[in-house]
Motif scaffolding. Structure first.
Motif: not given
Length: 509
Positions: A67-69, A99-102, A213-217
């Motif tokens: 459900n996240g990105h 191995a990613f940022l959720e 900072a720009v955090f994607p959703l």
């Protein structure tokens, strides 16, 4: 009079995770919150790899990832141009299944936790406020204000303060909360936008003194802007509008903002409570430590507090350990909180420092140094381990003992994965267990069987050596998957002595 094992004050992610973990372990909990409903907006976004690893114990990881990105890279900008790209999926490969940022916004995160908690028959009691409490012999007596204004007196064996930076629990305990307040005003804006920085990756602008900072959703063109304001605009925090800060994002990050869905401003502190435990009362999450949002560490650290405390409370309440075990909660978590606040403070101070020298370092030297630094595998791995919290350890602390291979007592068990599977599957069960990589003794097998201590024996494979695990020794793992003992021998008396010396009786037989 109502009595529960644990009374939890505050139903943010920290309180909800604590309630979930305790419920799974058979502990009777009650959780209250003074708000009328879960939040519909949120500041916390990042769910780090270590949190996702631990969420496997509650069968939550897949739901969060689905459900996240997933953010696969971080980009750094100077003067309207990208100067460095850090590929998160590559640098974390082989270190963790995640191995990613959720990115999973806190309001959605809370709804998932509430839904899972209700499956245990536990409902958050809304519009219910803690007014006072005191320790009374074998428990806590608390006075609550109910939704209808009436008062209720209830009892619990333990009380958990998960009630945020203005914690009534911390104030009642008269625990100091030293630190300071950043002079900058933070703003948060959820936007629908277009441009090169709305490509599903993380973007950080290093220009001038204001941080952005720009955090994607999840969803095309959706993102959250997190920035700071320090000039005369900071004096009017109550009236600040998105129009007062938007020009910077448009100019520096080449953004075209189509719609602003939410905008808010706030001040941030950097503080750590003097104590995380006083008798039968505990402080967790923002009630115990607050810091800048640099690195997306805050919510994850609160969740880590909850998981650390949950298994210890459950063990003590079940008669599996003396109350001495609870002392280790503060020892382990306060040390990490102090390091974290110092680290995020240094990072934030670097990206927001004012003056010509700071601008020179950030805008001229950083664009040169960052690409050089991330060209080294060791540097990339260090950055990922730090941000993902997989490097967090409890070495040298009372529940940690020994070293075998590259793994010390107190470390997170390294993830080892190859075509034949991985070594994390058994960790879904939040119990004490023993891992052996290679061969072990008949005595160890017999002792573990007799004492109902799960034993996992893996045939030796190169992947285990790569992960730093020792051959033919053993690792005693805590219910939160950290290594209690790292030992080269196959002698079960080492385990027996460990439990006896610490007053722990996790099994019966």
């Amino acid at each position: 009079m109502n009595r529960n094992d644990v009374l939890i004050i505050g139903a943010g992610p920290t309180g909800l995770v604590l309630a979930l973990w305790l419920s799974k372990l058979g502990v009777q909990v009650r959780i209250i919150d003074k708000t009328s409903a879960p939040g519909t907006t949120s500041r916390a976004l990042a769910v780090q790899a270590r949190t996702l690893e631990l969420y496997r114990q509650l069968d939550l990881s897949d739901a969060v990832v689905l459900n996240g990105h997933r953010v696969c890279a971080a980009n750094f900008w100077v003067k309207g141009e990208p100067v460095a790209r850090l590929p998160l999926s590559t640098i974390g490969e082989g270190l963790t299944p995640y191995a990613f940022l959720e990115i999973y916004p806190q309001d959605e995160h809370e709804r998932l936790l509430i839904e899972r908690l209700e499956a245990f028959g536990i409902t958050v009691e809304r519009n219910t406020e803690l007014q006072s409490f005191e320790e009374t012999g074998d428990g806590i007596t608390a006075r609550l204000r109910l939704p209808d204004g009436q008062q209720e007196t209830c009892q619990a064996c333990y009380l958990a303060g998960c009630d945020g930076a203005r914690s009534i629990v911390r104030k009642t305990l008269d625990t100091g909360f030293p630190g300071g307040t950043y002079q900058q005003i933070f703003y948060v804006a959820d936007v629908q936008a277009r441009g090169p920085t709305f490509n599903g990756e993380l973007h950080v602008d290093l220009d001038e003194a204001d941080f952005l900072a720009v955090f994607p959703l999840a969803g095309e063109g959706r993102a959250r802007l997190i920035g700071t304001v320090r000039d005369e605009r900071a004096e009017r925090v109550e009236t600040l509008q998105f129009e007062d800060v938007s020009s910077r994002a448009i100019e520096h990050l080449k953004a075209q903002i189509d719609q602003v869905n939410w905008f808010s401003t706030y001040r941030v502190h950097h503080r750590v409570a003097d104590h995380f435990r006083t008798g039968r009362a505990f402080l967790l999450g923002d009630a115990a430590h607050v810091h800048s949002p640099a690195g997306g560490q805050g919510m994850n650290t609160g969740i880590g507090d909850a998981i650390n405390l949950a298994w210890k409370l459950a063990t003590v309440l079940s008669g599996g350990a003396t109350t001495k075990l609870l002392d280790s909660y503060e020892t382990e978590r306060i040390a990490f909180a102090r390091r974290l606040v110092a680290t995020t403070d240094r990072v934030f101070s670097f990206v927001t420092a004012d003056g010509p020298i700071a601008d020179l370092v950030r805008m001229r030297m950083a664009p040169f140094l960052i690409p050089k630094m991330i060209s080294f595998e060791a540097a990339r791995e260090f950055m990922f381990r730090t941000v993902s919290q997989t490097t967090l350890n409890y070495r040298g602390m009372p529940l940690s003992e020994g070293v075998a291979g590259q793994v010390h007592g107190g470390d997170r068990l390294p993830w080892a994965h190859d075509g034949e599977g991985d070594n994390f599957e058994s960790l879904k069960n939040p119990t004490w267990q023993v891992h052996v990589y290679g061969d072990t003794s008949d005595e160890m097998i017999a002792w573990c069987t007799e004492h109902h201590l799960p034993l996992q024996v893996f045939d030796w494979r190169p992947a285990f050596e790569t992960a730093g695990l020792a051959r033919n020794g053993f690792y005693l793992l805590r219910p939160d998957t950290y290594v209690a003992i790292a030992e080269y021998s196959a002698d079960p008396k080492v385990i027996e002595r460990y439990f006896r010396d610490r007053g722990i009786r996790p099994f019966f037989g």
